[in-house]
Design a protein around this motif. Structure first.
Motif, PDB file in Angstrom:
ATOM      1  N   ASP A 234       2.880  25.069 -39.192  1.00 51.57           N
ATOM      2  CA  ASP A 234       2.600  24.492 -40.187  1.00 51.57           C
ATOM      3  C   ASP A 234       3.055  23.219 -40.323  1.00 51.57           C
ATOM      4  N   ARG A 235       4.342  23.215 -40.449  1.00 52.29           N
ATOM      5  CA  ARG A 235       5.081  22.246 -40.685  1.00 52.29           C
ATOM      6  C   ARG A 235       5.145  21.203 -39.626  1.00 52.29           C
ATOM      7  N   LEU A 236       5.200  21.205 -38.446  1.00 53.37           N
ATOM      8  CA  LEU A 236       5.218  20.278 -37.267  1.00 53.37           C
ATOM      9  C   LEU A 236       3.602  19.832 -37.310  1.00 53.37           C
ATOM     10  N   ASN A 237       2.673  20.661 -37.370  1.00 52.21           N
ATOM     11  CA  ASN A 237       1.446  19.962 -37.555  1.00 52.21           C
ATOM     12  C   ASN A 237       1.286  18.798 -38.614  1.00 52.21           C
ATOM     13  N   HIS A 238       1.749  19.099 -39.629  1.00 53.38           N
ATOM     14  CA  HIS A 238       1.701  17.902 -40.615  1.00 53.38           C
ATOM     15  C   HIS A 238       2.591  16.788 -40.413  1.00 53.38           C
ATOM     16  N   ILE A 239       3.818  17.025 -39.675  1.00 53.04           N
ATOM     17  CA  ILE A 239       4.767  15.936 -39.483  1.00 53.04           C
ATOM     18  C   ILE A 239       3.890  15.093 -38.379  1.00 53.04           C
ATOM     19  N   MET A 240       3.604  15.877 -37.352  1.00 57.76           N
ATOM     20  CA  MET A 240       3.216  15.118 -36.025  1.00 57.76           C
ATOM     21  C   MET A 240       2.028  14.513 -36.242  1.00 57.76           C
ATOM     22  N   SER A 241       1.256  14.564 -37.157  1.00 58.41           N
ATOM     23  CA  SER A 241      -0.050  13.752 -37.709  1.00 58.41           C
ATOM     24  C   SER A 241       0.141  13.054 -38.746  1.00 58.41           C
ATOM     25  N   PHE A 242       1.440  12.877 -39.143  1.00 59.89           N
ATOM     26  CA  PHE A 242       1.743  12.119 -40.272  1.00 59.89           C
ATOM     27  C   PHE A 242       0.838  12.235 -41.510  1.00 59.89           C
TER      28      PHE A 242
ATOM     29  N   ASP B 181      -4.052  14.704 -40.855  1.00 61.31           N
ATOM     30  CA  ASP B 181      -4.641  15.867 -40.630  1.00 61.31           C
ATOM     31  C   ASP B 181      -5.401  16.511 -41.752  1.00 61.31           C
ATOM     32  N   ARG B 182      -4.896  16.219 -43.111  1.00 57.81           N
ATOM     33  CA  ARG B 182      -5.259  16.585 -44.097  1.00 57.81           C
ATOM     34  C   ARG B 182      -6.328  16.196 -44.820  1.00 57.81           C
ATOM     35  N   SER B 183      -6.575  14.498 -44.421  1.00 51.64           N
ATOM     36  CA  SER B 183      -7.865  13.969 -44.734  1.00 51.64           C
ATOM     37  C   SER B 183      -8.935  14.354 -43.985  1.00 51.64           C
ATOM     38  N   TRP B 184      -8.674  14.633 -42.632  1.00 51.18           N
ATOM     39  CA  TRP B 184      -9.666  15.118 -41.797  1.00 51.18           C
ATOM     40  C   TRP B 184     -10.122  16.581 -42.054  1.00 51.18           C
TER      41      TRP B 184
ATOM     42  N   ASP C 219      -4.772  27.902 -42.738  1.00 56.32           N
ATOM     43  CA  ASP C 219      -4.958  26.691 -43.730  1.00 56.32           C
ATOM     44  C   ASP C 219      -6.126  26.474 -43.779  1.00 56.32           C
ATOM     45  N   PHE C 220      -7.095  26.228 -42.776  1.00 55.28           N
ATOM     46  CA  PHE C 220      -8.283  25.873 -43.143  1.00 55.28           C
ATOM     47  C   PHE C 220      -9.168  26.729 -43.909  1.00 55.28           C
ATOM     48  N   ALA C 221      -9.056  28.096 -43.403  1.00 51.85           N
ATOM     49  CA  ALA C 221      -9.667  29.138 -44.543  1.00 51.85           C
ATOM     50  C   ALA C 221      -9.407  29.007 -45.880  1.00 51.85           C
ATOM     51  N   ILE C 222      -8.164  28.808 -46.109  1.00 48.21           N
ATOM     52  CA  ILE C 222      -7.515  28.674 -47.682  1.00 48.21           C
ATOM     53  C   ILE C 222      -8.303  27.464 -48.297  1.00 48.21           C
ATOM     54  N   ALA C 223      -8.331  26.423 -47.369  1.00 48.73           N
ATOM     55  CA  ALA C 223      -8.811  25.102 -48.050  1.00 48.73           C
ATOM     56  C   ALA C 223     -10.469  25.427 -47.942  1.00 48.73           C
ATOM     57  N   ILE C 224     -11.066  26.027 -47.330  1.00 47.59           N
ATOM     58  CA  ILE C 224     -12.716  26.293 -47.724  1.00 47.59           C
ATOM     59  C   ILE C 224     -12.685  27.219 -48.913  1.00 47.59           C
ATOM     60  N   SER C 225     -11.896  28.373 -49.031  1.00 48.59           N
ATOM     61  CA  SER C 225     -12.078  29.086 -50.229  1.00 48.59           C
ATOM     62  C   SER C 225     -11.767  28.473 -51.199  1.00 48.59           C
TER      63      SER C 225
ATOM     64  N   GLY D 175     -10.978   7.494 -33.339  1.00 49.28           N
ATOM     65  CA  GLY D 175     -11.514   8.573 -32.395  1.00 49.28           C
ATOM     66  C   GLY D 175     -10.277   9.542 -32.153  1.00 49.28           C
ATOM     67  N   ALA D 176      -9.431   9.915 -32.979  1.00 47.91           N
ATOM     68  CA  ALA D 176      -8.188  10.604 -32.787  1.00 47.91           C
ATOM     69  C   ALA D 176      -8.736  12.037 -33.019  1.00 47.91           C
ATOM     70  N   CYS D 177      -9.997  12.140 -33.745  1.00 50.44           N
ATOM     71  CA  CYS D 177     -10.362  13.352 -34.293  1.00 50.44           C
ATOM     72  C   CYS D 177     -11.921  13.290 -34.355  1.00 50.44           C
ATOM     73  N   VAL D 178     -12.575  14.458 -33.964  1.00 50.44           N
ATOM     74  CA  VAL D 178     -13.756  14.411 -33.932  1.00 50.44           C
ATOM     75  C   VAL D 178     -14.506  15.691 -34.648  1.00 50.44           C
ATOM     76  N   MET D 179     -15.515  15.429 -35.566  1.00 46.52           N
ATOM     77  CA  MET D 179     -16.108  16.335 -36.131  1.00 46.52           C
ATOM     78  C   MET D 179     -17.556  16.579 -35.511  1.00 46.52           C
ATOM     79  N   TYR D 180     -17.908  17.932 -35.094  1.00 46.15           N
ATOM     80  CA  TYR D 180     -19.340  18.315 -34.737  1.00 46.15           C
ATOM     81  C   TYR D 180     -19.897  19.204 -35.938  1.00 46.15           C
ATOM     82  N   VAL D 181     -21.152  18.733 -36.180  1.00 49.91           N
ATOM     83  CA  VAL D 181     -21.649  19.601 -37.370  1.00 49.91           C
ATOM     84  C   VAL D 181     -23.220  19.952 -36.626  1.00 49.91           C
ATOM     85  N   ALA D 182     -23.644  21.366 -36.551  1.00 53.23           N
ATOM     86  CA  ALA D 182     -24.562  21.686 -35.950  1.00 53.23           C
ATOM     87  C   ALA D 182     -25.438  22.787 -36.638  1.00 53.23           C
ATOM     88  N   GLY D 183     -26.747  22.923 -36.651  1.00 51.68           N
ATOM     89  CA  GLY D 183     -27.487  23.807 -37.464  1.00 51.68           C
ATOM     90  C   GLY D 183     -28.114  25.064 -36.350  1.00 51.68           C
TER      91      GLY D 183
END
Length: 228
Positions: free
Chosen positions: A19-27, A30-33, A59-65, A219-227
């Motif tokens: 968790d700590r490295l994720n946030h550090i390395m993306s500056f 990643d939280r805004s994505w 982390d993502f599950a918590i944010a969704i909840s 383009g460093a991050c991509v979101m795909y949304v599908a139905g």
């Protein structure tokens, strides 16, 4: 791409510092994505059943909840038991974390309103099989949201990105986590992962519809949304 067992071991080894490295390395970007993806998942204030695949430490599950009614049910599955153990110390309420393989999901057909995967789809050993399973468990009218790291198209920005990803990231990641090999694998997996010209037709081929693609931060991050 390393074998599934190797990837599981990588994530078991780096779980305590992940968790700590994720946030550090993306500056911290990643939280805004993640916020943008969560808004897409929790687009209506309705009770939902959500499956978060490759949930990691949750982390993502918590944010969704936090954006869905308390009666909603969020299930997170991941290959790495050590990542899940870190996650279980953080989650509460309506989130359940369990070990599982996206290629063989232990859920009934059409059982979830939303299926998500954040920064984990590039680790699937058999990508098309994983996508097919996510489509199977998603109900008709439901929504798939994929958030994944990618690399910029601009040649100059790409050169800078590669310098950072292939040299700085493994050095710092190895220093903090004690597992340099895992942090060599992670940036290489980003550069090797297919772009939208491959992913979109594959999503259609396994049964998804109306696929939308959004790119963030050059383009460093991509979101795909599908139905479905």
């Amino acid at each position: 791409m390393p074998k599934k067992s190797t990837i599981r071991q990588y994530f078991n080894d780096i779980a305590p510092s992940y968790d700590r490295l994720n946030h550090i390395m993306s500056f911290g970007i990643d939280r805004s994505w993640r916020r943008k993806a969560v808004r897409t998942i929790a687009d209506q204030p309705e009770v939902r059943r959500v499956l978060d695949v490759a949930t990691g430490t949750g982390d993502f599950a918590i944010a969704i909840s936090q954006k869905l009614p308390a009666e909603s049910e969020i299930v997170g599955v991941d290959l790495s038991e050590q990542m899940l153990e870190v996650g279980r110390q953080k989650v509460q309420g309506n989130i359940v974390l369990q070990q599982g393989d996206v290629e063989h999901l232990d859920f009934e057909d059409n059982s979830y309103d939303r299926v998500s995967v954040a920064f984990g789809i590039r680790n699937f050993e058999h990508l098309e099989r994983g996508l097919s399973e996510m489509c199977r468990v998603l109900r008709s009218g439901g929504k798939l949201v994929i958030l994944e790291l990618s690399y910029p198209d601009n040649p100059f920005i790409l050169r800078c990105y590669k310098l950072y990803a292939l040299h700085f990231l493994p050095f710092v990641g190895g220093l903090v986590s004690g597992h340099k090999e895992a942090y060599r694998y992670l940036p290489k997996s980003i550069l090797a992962f297919p772009k939208e010209e491959v992913i979109v037709p594959m999503l259609h081929s396994v049964g998804f519809q109306n696929v939308e693609v959004q790119k963030f931060t050059f383009g460093a991050c991509v979101m795909y949304v599908a139905g479905k």
